[in-house]
Write an enzyme that holds these catalytic residues in place. Structure first.
Site, PDB file in Angstrom:
ATOM      1  CE  LYS A   1       0.870   1.121   4.502  1.00  0.00           C
ATOM      2  NZ  LYS A   1       1.664   2.286   4.927  1.00  0.00           N
TER       3      LYS A   1
ATOM      4  CG  ASP B   1      -0.739  -0.597   7.869  1.00  0.00           C
ATOM      5  OD1 ASP B   1      -1.573   0.254   8.225  1.00  0.00           O
ATOM      6  OD2 ASP B   1       0.481  -0.351   7.754  1.00  0.00           O
TER       7      ASP B   1
HETATM    8  O1  C5P Z   1      -0.180  -1.972  14.162  1.00  0.00           O
HETATM    9  P1  C5P Z   1       1.254  -2.163  13.834  1.00  0.00           P
HETATM   10  O2  C5P Z   1       1.834  -3.396  14.503  1.00  0.00           O
HETATM   11  O3  C5P Z   1       1.573  -2.091  12.391  1.00  0.00           O
HETATM   12  O4  C5P Z   1       1.987  -0.928  14.487  1.00  0.00           O
HETATM   13  C1  C5P Z   1       3.385  -0.924  14.711  1.00  0.00           C
HETATM   14  C2  C5P Z   1       3.714   0.226  15.642  1.00  0.00           C
HETATM   15  O5  C5P Z   1       3.492   1.482  14.962  1.00  0.00           O
HETATM   16  C3  C5P Z   1       2.861   0.319  16.890  1.00  0.00           C
HETATM   17  O6  C5P Z   1       3.391  -0.474  17.926  1.00  0.00           O
HETATM   18  C4  C5P Z   1       2.959   1.801  17.229  1.00  0.00           C
HETATM   19  O7  C5P Z   1       4.185   2.108  17.841  1.00  0.00           O
HETATM   20  C5  C5P Z   1       2.969   2.446  15.850  1.00  0.00           C
HETATM   21  N1  C5P Z   1       1.617   2.845  15.400  1.00  0.00           N
HETATM   22  C6  C5P Z   1       1.003   3.928  16.015  1.00  0.00           C
HETATM   23  N2  C5P Z   1      -0.249   4.310  15.620  1.00  0.00           N
HETATM   24  C7  C5P Z   1      -0.889   3.652  14.632  1.00  0.00           C
HETATM   25  C8  C5P Z   1      -0.280   2.561  13.980  1.00  0.00           C
HETATM   26  C9  C5P Z   1       0.983   2.169  14.405  1.00  0.00           C
HETATM   27  O8  C5P Z   1       1.571   4.547  16.919  1.00  0.00           O
HETATM   28  N3  C5P Z   1      -2.091   4.053  14.272  1.00  0.00           N
END
Ligand code: C5P
Length: 300
Positions: free
Chosen positions: A11, A138
């Site tokens: 993406k 995502d």
């Molecule tokens: O959800 P995902 O595992 O991809 O997110 C990785 C990290 O990115 C989270 O632990 C957080 O630190 C950050 N993040 C965030 N806010 C979001 C998505 C991700 O702070 N909306």
């Protein structure tokens, strides 16, 4: 069924507006995702245990332990179905690792669809999306594909109307950036600054609806860009090449360090790709088009 291969897309975030940090460590977002034709393929085969192997773009940087997102997706799916997770997953990567293009999320989404078939579970897309959201912000979008608005931490999706096909040029960096580190850097840079509620740009939605690439280019934005450039100052040079060669938009993709350039048409995309390759500012250049479909079975 003995073997199932599922293809899932990378993406780009056409818009990524980031709010204040929440108590759970995530940030509230208003984002517009577009899936592009850069893909990972995940093949699920029968196995006695749960194992994974990886080949392709950046394969050496993909963890094979419990943190692997395809393995986490497999365990979550098996837990939900009340069965033992027995399978081998083979991942063929085309999406850069830790590149801000949701490559790991694509693998998780592909693993969910592939194992749903292999194990004969027959879950619907909504059930898979609920499991997907527990794996990463995502992952639901990698299941859905096309173009969508993401709210909450990015997992609350609604489809966005987009006309036509957009031409993308993607500049990969030589090493990845950690997503949590980029969000933390944004919080640091913003300290004491005014924080507004993130919301989707109306001009961006209008440009998508009209299939207006120049309008889309003007409306694109990414709040994480300055944090990614702060951690990786060389990205400024990559972004400059796009400006120099008339990209309609030059923007860090997600948390970076991949840079996405929007081209006016196929010929322009080719020119941009050549300019970026010869500039030496990035490791590899790829072209892609969007929107692309979400995770789906590749017919043999
Ligand atoms: O959800 P995902 O595992 O991809 O997110 C990785 C990290 O990115 C989270 O632990 C957080 O630190 C950050 N993040 C965030 N806010 C979001 C998505 C991700 O702070 N909306």
């Amino acid at each position: 069924m003995s073997t199932v291969t599922v293809r899932a897309p990378a993406k780009v975030n056409l818009q990524l507006s980031v709010g204040a940090p929440r108590s759970d460590g995530f940030h509230d977002l208003a984002t517009v995702f577009q899936a592009v034709s850069l893909v990972d393929d995940v093949t699920a085969l029968p196995g006695d245990h749960l194992t994974v192997s990886v080949e392709g773009e950046g394969a050496d940087d993909v963890p094979l332990d419990e943190t692997n997102l395809a393995l986490r997706a497999a365990r979550a799916l098996a837990d939900c179905a009340g069965i033992e997770p027995r399978a081998h997953l083979h991942v063929h990567k085309g999406i850069p690792v830790a590149g801000g293009m949701a490559g790991g999320s694509a693998d998780a989404a592909a693993a969910l669809v592939a194992l749903d078939h292999l194990w004969g579970l027959g879950l619907d897309r909504q059930q898979l999306a609920e499991i997907a959201a527990t794996i990463g912000s995502d992952v639901p979008f990698a299941l859905m594909g096309h173009t969508a608005i993401g709210l909450g931490r990015g997992e609350r999706l609604s489809p966005a109307l987009a006309r036509g096909r957009f031409e993308w040029v993607l500049a990969f960096a030589s090493s990845g950036l950690s997503t949590p580190a980029v969000y933390s850097e944004l919080d640091r840079l913003r300290e004491g600054g005014i924080q507004v509620e993130p919301r989707v740009s109306e001009s961006l939605m209008a440009a998508l609806l009209a299939g207006d690439a120049p309008g889309l280019g003007k409306a694109m934005s990414n709040d994480l860009q300055r944090a990614a450039v702060s951690l990786r100052p060389q990205l400024a040079m990559t972004l400059e090449v796009g400006d120099e060669y008339g990209a309609l938009a030059s923007l860090v993709s997600g948390s970076g360090p991949t840079v996405a350039f929007l081209a006016g048409d196929e010929e322009h995309a080719l020119d941009l790709a050549v300019a970026l390759t010869s500039s030496g500012v990035c490791r590899t250049v790829r072209r892609a088009t969007g929107p692309a479909p979400g995770a789906k079975v590749v017919e043999p």
